[in-house]
Design a protein around this motif. Sequence first.
Motif, PDB file in Angstrom:
ATOM      1  N   PRO A  25       0.815  -1.221   0.000  1.00 22.02           N
ATOM      2  CA  PRO A  25       0.000   0.000   0.000  1.00 22.02           C
ATOM      3  C   PRO A  25       0.849   1.274   0.000  1.00 22.02           C
ATOM      4  O   PRO A  25       1.799   1.399   0.774  1.00 22.02           O
ATOM      5  CB  PRO A  25      -0.820  -0.125   1.287  1.00 22.02           C
ATOM      6  N   LYS A  26       0.497   2.177  -0.899  1.00 23.20           N
ATOM      7  CA  LYS A  26       1.207   3.447  -1.014  1.00 23.20           C
ATOM      8  C   LYS A  26       0.455   4.600  -0.342  1.00 23.20           C
ATOM      9  O   LYS A  26       0.953   5.712  -0.289  1.00 23.20           O
ATOM     10  CB  LYS A  26       1.420   3.797  -2.486  1.00 23.20           C
ATOM     11  N   SER A  27      -0.726   4.344   0.138  1.00 24.96           N
ATOM     12  CA  SER A  27      -1.523   5.376   0.795  1.00 24.96           C
ATOM     13  C   SER A  27      -2.144   4.802   2.051  1.00 24.96           C
ATOM     14  O   SER A  27      -2.279   3.576   2.203  1.00 24.96           O
ATOM     15  CB  SER A  27      -2.623   5.902  -0.138  1.00 24.96           C
ATOM     16  N   LYS A  28      -2.516   5.666   2.954  1.00 27.30           N
ATOM     17  CA  LYS A  28      -3.164   5.222   4.185  1.00 27.30           C
ATOM     18  C   LYS A  28      -4.515   4.583   3.889  1.00 27.30           C
ATOM     19  O   LYS A  28      -4.934   3.631   4.584  1.00 27.30           O
ATOM     20  CB  LYS A  28      -3.332   6.399   5.145  1.00 27.30           C
ATOM     21  N   GLU A  29      -5.197   5.084   2.863  1.00 28.36           N
ATOM     22  CA  GLU A  29      -6.508   4.520   2.514  1.00 28.36           C
ATOM     23  C   GLU A  29      -6.370   3.063   2.076  1.00 28.36           C
ATOM     24  O   GLU A  29      -7.141   2.197   2.523  1.00 28.36           O
ATOM     25  CB  GLU A  29      -7.149   5.339   1.407  1.00 28.36           C
ATOM     26  N   ALA A  30      -5.381   2.794   1.214  1.00 31.77           N
ATOM     27  CA  ALA A  30      -5.181   1.420   0.749  1.00 31.77           C
ATOM     28  C   ALA A  30      -4.753   0.511   1.897  1.00 31.77           C
ATOM     29  O   ALA A  30      -5.200  -0.643   2.010  1.00 31.77           O
ATOM     30  CB  ALA A  30      -4.135   1.398  -0.360  1.00 31.77           C
ATOM     31  N   ALA A  31      -3.873   1.001   2.783  1.00 29.93           N
ATOM     32  CA  ALA A  31      -3.429   0.203   3.928  1.00 29.93           C
ATOM     33  C   ALA A  31      -4.576  -0.074   4.885  1.00 29.93           C
ATOM     34  O   ALA A  31      -4.675  -1.174   5.455  1.00 29.93           O
ATOM     35  CB  ALA A  31      -2.300   0.934   4.646  1.00 29.93           C
ATOM     36  N   LEU A  32      -5.438   0.913   5.068  1.00 31.70           N
ATOM     37  CA  LEU A  32      -6.588   0.729   5.957  1.00 31.70           C
ATOM     38  C   LEU A  32      -7.513  -0.362   5.437  1.00 31.70           C
ATOM     39  O   LEU A  32      -8.030  -1.188   6.210  1.00 31.70           O
ATOM     40  CB  LEU A  32      -7.336   2.056   6.101  1.00 31.70           C
ATOM     41  N   ILE A  33      -7.718  -0.403   4.129  1.00 29.38           N
ATOM     42  CA  ILE A  33      -8.570  -1.454   3.544  1.00 29.38           C
ATOM     43  C   ILE A  33      -7.883  -2.814   3.668  1.00 29.38           C
ATOM     44  O   ILE A  33      -8.547  -3.842   3.907  1.00 29.38           O
ATOM     45  CB  ILE A  33      -8.889  -1.105   2.089  1.00 29.38           C
ATOM     46  N   GLN A  70       5.680  -6.440  10.830  1.00 29.04           N
ATOM     47  CA  GLN A  70       6.909  -7.219  10.702  1.00 29.04           C
ATOM     48  C   GLN A  70       7.206  -7.565   9.241  1.00 29.04           C
ATOM     49  O   GLN A  70       8.371  -7.635   8.834  1.00 29.04           O
ATOM     50  CB  GLN A  70       6.806  -8.516  11.513  1.00 29.04           C
ATOM     51  N   ASP A  71       6.158  -7.758   8.479  1.00 26.85           N
ATOM     52  CA  ASP A  71       6.327  -8.159   7.080  1.00 26.85           C
ATOM     53  C   ASP A  71       6.634  -6.971   6.157  1.00 26.85           C
ATOM     54  O   ASP A  71       6.835  -7.151   4.959  1.00 26.85           O
ATOM     55  CB  ASP A  71       5.055  -8.873   6.610  1.00 26.85           C
ATOM     56  N   GLY A  72       6.618  -5.752   6.699  1.00 29.50           N
ATOM     57  CA  GLY A  72       6.956  -4.577   5.903  1.00 29.50           C
ATOM     58  C   GLY A  72       5.852  -4.105   4.978  1.00 29.50           C
ATOM     59  O   GLY A  72       6.108  -3.319   4.060  1.00 29.50           O
ATOM     60  N   GLN A  73       4.631  -4.554   5.232  1.00 27.11           N
ATOM     61  CA  GLN A  73       3.539  -4.180   4.333  1.00 27.11           C
ATOM     62  C   GLN A  73       3.043  -2.748   4.559  1.00 27.11           C
ATOM     63  O   GLN A  73       2.355  -2.192   3.709  1.00 27.11           O
ATOM     64  CB  GLN A  73       2.358  -5.157   4.510  1.00 27.11           C
ATOM     65  N   LEU A  74       3.389  -2.159   5.707  1.00 27.00           N
ATOM     66  CA  LEU A  74       2.933  -0.791   6.018  1.00 27.00           C
ATOM     67  C   LEU A  74       4.055   0.235   5.885  1.00 27.00           C
ATOM     68  O   LEU A  74       3.924   1.370   6.347  1.00 27.00           O
ATOM     69  CB  LEU A  74       2.360  -0.739   7.443  1.00 27.00           C
ATOM     70  N   ASP A  75       5.143  -0.155   5.240  1.00 24.23           N
ATOM     71  CA  ASP A  75       6.312   0.723   5.194  1.00 24.23           C
ATOM     72  C   ASP A  75       6.085   1.989   4.372  1.00 24.23           C
ATOM     73  O   ASP A  75       6.691   3.025   4.645  1.00 24.23           O
ATOM     74  CB  ASP A  75       7.519  -0.034   4.621  1.00 24.23           C
ATOM     75  N   ASP A  76       5.230   1.936   3.347  1.00 23.24           N
ATOM     76  CA  ASP A  76       5.080   3.066   2.417  1.00 23.24           C
ATOM     77  C   ASP A  76       3.831   3.905   2.641  1.00 23.24           C
ATOM     78  O   ASP A  76       3.526   4.787   1.841  1.00 23.24           O
ATOM     79  CB  ASP A  76       5.076   2.551   0.976  1.00 23.24           C
ATOM     80  N   CYS A  77       3.105   3.610   3.704  1.00 17.66           N
ATOM     81  CA  CYS A  77       1.856   4.370   3.916  1.00 17.66           C
ATOM     82  C   CYS A  77       1.959   5.342   5.086  1.00 17.66           C
ATOM     83  O   CYS A  77       1.058   6.149   5.294  1.00 17.66           O
ATOM     84  CB  CYS A  77       0.676   3.424   4.128  1.00 17.66           C
TER      85      CYS A  77
END
Length: 788
Positions: free
Chosen positions: A685-693, A727-734
């Motif tokens: 996810p590149k945005s908070k909206e995408a990470a939230l979903i 831990q998996d780094g999926q939230l690094d860009d948001c």
Amino acid sequence: MNPIPFKNLKFFKRSEPQTIKQKNSTSPPKTEIKLTYWQKLIQSPIVMLFIFVAILAAFISYVPSKSLSLPAEGEIARSDIIAPANLTVEDEETTENRRKEAADAILPVYTQDTNVFSDTEGNIREFFNSGREWLKESVTVTRREEFQKDIQEKYDFEIPSKDLRILIKNKFSAVAEESLISLLGKIYARGIILSKNLFIYGEQERGFNFLTGPDTEKTLKIEEIIDTKEGKEILAEEISQLGLHRNETSLLKDLANFFLSANITYNKTETEARKEQARQSIETIFYAIKKGKVIIRKGDEVNKEALDYINIINQNLQAKPGWITNFSGTFLLYALLFLALWYYINSIMKFRRALKIFIMMGSTLIISVLLYKLSIFLASIFSASTNISLFTYTESYWYAFLFQFGVILFAFLAGNQLALIYTVLNSLLVGYLFEENFYLMIFCLIGGLAAIYGIKYYGKHKRTSAFRAGIFFVAPINIIVILIIHLIREIMGPTDLVVSELFMGIFGGILSGSLAFLLLPIFENVFEFLTQTKLLELMNTDLPIFKQMATEAPGSYQHSLIVASLAERAAEEIKLDSMLVKAGALYHDIGKIKRPEYFIENRIENPDMHRDLKPSMSSLVIINHVREGVELAKKLKLPEKIREIIAQHHGRSLMRFFFQKAKEKYDPEMQKIGEESYRYAGPIPKSKEAALIMLSDSVEAAARSLKTPSLPSLRKLITEVFNNYIQDGQLDDCYFSFKELQSVASIFLSTLYSIYHPRVEYPGFDFDMKKKNEKNKKTDGRNYKSTA
């Protein structure tokens, strides 16, 4: 509901390195899209800047009209000869006549020379002193003649013998000397001119200005001064009244006449300076020739006056700057403005979005110029053809022009900040286009500010806000500004002119709002704006895509609804775009429509479709729902932001179920199992909206796996899901903050518990098939199986 403290949350990624992607990976390789030369050219902001500025400069720049044909005097005109443009012509003849009148009105200047009396007094004293020195020796005939000769050479007058005898007799008396100086002093104080017959500048009729000192000036009539002839008469009369001996009286009269001279002279330098100053004070007089004025009508005889008029028009047309010069100046001006605009927009948003805004602003300004040019043409036609006095003023039509439609578009689509920038550029454009009209530029600027506030006041939920802003904000402000302009000018003008301008101001506001309302859907689609109105349309559950999903993938559809509810509440809590989040959540799993039976939430009575598939193949089917969702979104022409949410809602996360199944099925010594084959293609996810979903999706799916959802179990589930993604780094860009994650987790907990909390048992029903008693007595009661 107590917030989740995240006591066991781990913020460090796993220590084991991720397995490098294998050659036989099932994930599709990412290919870089190579742009052609022309695509790169089109996407270059410098090229777009050059195009926009060249077009604007071409439309704005003045194109000189062709010179009028010059017929011969006495010839019959074959067609109407009309003025090709609005011209302001210098009236040379009238200007020169008025300057001449101003110069002629200046009175001649005369100056009194105070040095004349001083010189005369010195000459008198020198004369008497030299006489007394001469008498110190014996007086002979020869010496007398020599003395007379010296006096004539020195003072330019010949002393009579009888006067010399009296002076010798009186021994050049000091009394006579002082009397003569006193008498002449009185006359010189009055001022003496050489002769009144020498006045040639109208002094007899108008008088003249008399300067007696640097700061002393008065206007005198000719009767108020004396000339040398009158001065001699006055001296003779005053000497006669002294009661002297006849010989002495005659001597003083002769000496007074000899020494008397004019001390008032004409000051030509000062007079000419004042005349020149008077000429310069008269401003050049101009007269206007309006475009379309008939100089010679068809069939009329060409006379000298008409030829002179044509020559004047041609001279003014030729004196105007060339089109290339005007174009170059305009091009450089707007090149600087657009260059500054591009660097500013590019500094506050990403390149791709900045380029779209830049193109939209340039396109809108070009459309505006075209509309202004067309409006000017129509205004001249309507004002000339109507018989209604209110509509005969061409300038009043300017207030009805569509000055604010672009401002309303930017305020609704791009926000107040960019709308304000457009307002400034549009106001400068209007001021330049209408020949440096400062008041019209102010009118345009203040109207733009009113349009921006109107959109802010009515909101962006409905496109009708654009129309309402034009009517209820722009139109009233136009009225106020028009009245203010008249007050500043201190000229209200005719009543019908003021009424006409006020009417046009109201009409202009309505027209601007109406055009913006009509163009909003076009600009939304062309420049890919995702407005609240568009989001409301996309969230309509009666759309065919949602009906298809509810029919073919009912479990996924219900899952999307719950995810949308979770994500929307969380977005409101942390101040994100809740409508975008909700729309993205509703569409995030549309890719499951293609193979709904492979997803467990859609399986009712069908067998497990993954039972006979290899784990790698199963993972590929699951992974593909993201790619298929993006492809379907493109077919549906969904906005880019929603397509990005669909592509990013799983990030690069690992499908643990099939990865673990693969590790259990295959011998690790015979075949190496890599994580890359079981990870989604991403991107993360590149945005908070995408990470939230992504978080909402995982938490809702995991909650369904709980047999007995409770607060502790839900709290633990949410914590583990969040911890896993961190831990998996999926939230690094948001760029989520810990405080935001805590707020999101708390909202998830309260919402999920409200959905899955246990309820009271229904009396008389045995949904869980419990035994009624310990004796195994059979009952006639009917057993029910829970399908919830």
